[in-house]
Design a protein around this motif. Sequence first.
Motif, mmCIF file in Angstrom:
data_model
loop_
_atom_site.group_PDB
_atom_site.id
_atom_site.type_symbol
_atom_site.label_atom_id
_atom_site.label_comp_id
_atom_site.label_asym_id
_atom_site.label_seq_id
_atom_site.Cartn_x
_atom_site.Cartn_y
_atom_site.Cartn_z
ATOM 1 N N ALA A 64 -0.846 -38.067 65.383
ATOM 2 C CA ALA A 64 -1.780 -38.659 64.343
ATOM 3 C C ALA A 64 -2.212 -40.236 64.426
ATOM 4 O O ALA A 64 -3.300 -40.496 64.348
ATOM 5 N N ALA A 65 -1.131 -40.791 64.702
ATOM 6 C CA ALA A 65 -1.556 -42.184 64.791
ATOM 7 C C ALA A 65 -2.218 -42.610 66.065
ATOM 8 O O ALA A 65 -3.375 -43.578 65.847
ATOM 9 N N ASP A 66 -1.971 -42.167 67.221
ATOM 10 C CA ASP A 66 -2.855 -42.341 68.304
ATOM 11 C C ASP A 66 -4.345 -41.904 68.240
ATOM 12 O O ASP A 66 -5.225 -42.300 68.471
ATOM 13 N N PHE A 67 -4.251 -40.466 67.454
ATOM 14 C CA PHE A 67 -5.520 -39.875 67.241
ATOM 15 C C PHE A 67 -6.475 -40.935 66.373
ATOM 16 O O PHE A 67 -7.578 -41.279 66.601
ATOM 17 N N ALA B 216 -4.280 -28.778 64.946
ATOM 18 C CA ALA B 216 -3.687 -28.409 63.668
ATOM 19 C C ALA B 216 -3.037 -29.422 62.887
ATOM 20 O O ALA B 216 -3.045 -29.785 61.659
ATOM 21 N N HIS B 217 -2.537 -30.257 63.689
ATOM 22 C CA HIS B 217 -1.550 -31.438 63.065
ATOM 23 C C HIS B 217 -2.592 -32.640 62.428
ATOM 24 O O HIS B 217 -2.251 -33.733 62.234
ATOM 25 N N ASP C 274 -9.370 -23.899 66.945
ATOM 26 C CA ASP C 274 -8.736 -22.866 67.815
ATOM 27 C C ASP C 274 -8.018 -22.023 67.038
ATOM 28 O O ASP C 274 -7.791 -22.096 65.588
ATOM 29 N N TRP C 275 -7.635 -21.027 67.726
ATOM 30 C CA TRP C 275 -7.039 -19.678 66.821
ATOM 31 C C TRP C 275 -5.511 -20.282 66.652
ATOM 32 O O TRP C 275 -4.797 -19.314 65.914
ATOM 33 N N ARG C 276 -4.806 -21.329 66.727
ATOM 34 C CA ARG C 276 -3.539 -21.644 66.411
ATOM 35 C C ARG C 276 -3.617 -21.821 64.788
ATOM 36 O O ARG C 276 -2.490 -21.994 64.155
#
Length: 323
Positions: free
Chosen positions: A194-197, A227-228, A244-246
């Motif tokens: 999340a932080a790098d995103f 998802a995260h 996506d499907w996850r």
Amino acid sequence: MRQAGRYLPEYQKLRQKHTFVEMCTFPDLAVEVSLQPYRRFGFDAVIVFYDILFLAAAMGAPLEFTDQGPVFRQPIRRRPEVESLRQPDLESLEPAVGTGAILESLRRIRAEVPDGTSVLGFAGAPFTVASYLVEGSFQRSGDRIKRLLHEDPELVHGLLEKLASVTGEYLAAQVAAGADAVQLFDTWAGLLGAADFREFALPYQKAVLDRVAQTGAPTILYVKGGAHLLGELAKSGASVLSLDWRQSLPEVRRTLGAGIGLQGNLDPASLFAPPETVKQKVAALLDSMQRDPGYILNLGHGILPETPLASVEALVETVRNRE
Ligand code: CP3
């Protein structure tokens, strides 16, 4: 997700006579291939046939499509390589490097299909296109780009900024050429925590999507394995998230509330089940979304080669029978 391609016999027939690059960059061929799935299945939207990586080619990165997928033979890992990327002439029809082909194809497709059928344009998001440019060839781990984020974050930001500004103009040009909505593919952003995103993907998605918002056209953002990142994706400014499907879409709806569209998320592999099973899976997905007005049924990633046509028919029929 991808509508055309190797699962369609009419696509394969043309593909035997032309390279993939020709199919994308000669508007006569690209329009034909874009319309093939529409003619066969009557989808609600037509996605223009092209590839996300041609924009980087138009900026000066030599691109090849091989049997193993796309390859940039001169990967971008140092400052002079970033600086050498140029502002493209978006209307250029120069073979293999001109993005004018997608604009011309969009104009022709928009003129060809009825008003009630949406025409979709698209681009790769800056982080995903940068991943291909830095890695050089198709990969799943993203080792090179992830290493570079930490070795030289400034260089990566320079590259992402350049890509974001060109991509925003490119999508705005697609809207002007006839796209009713545009999809931004950030396929590889799910590799990031999340932080790098928040540092390397989200601000550049936002810059692109903000530019498109000025045109008034709706936007769809796709991230694979994200998802995260759900809370972050909701801040991108996209009108619709394609997932996506996850993930469980009803859960995503509960988490994000009603303000954002959701698209997805049948596993493309599930189309290898017998048609009756496909019908059950599609019906279950539709049931789970309970006539949610902000929901668009789609696959969770691109359709796979060799997907049985009967499965695609079963999918479309199940959706149509609900209307
Ligand atoms: O949906 C459509 O019909 C529109 C066309 C479309 C293609 N690529 C054609 C294509 C779209 C929307 C894309 C997007 C794209 N391209 C993405 C983002 C979406 C995703 O799938 O994650 C990415 C990451 C690419 C880069 C790319 N292009 C890869 C990794 C590959 C090789 C892998 C593969 O699926 O073959 C391509 C080639 C490619 N782009 C093909 C098609 C139909 C296959 C080429 C062939 O027929 O030989």
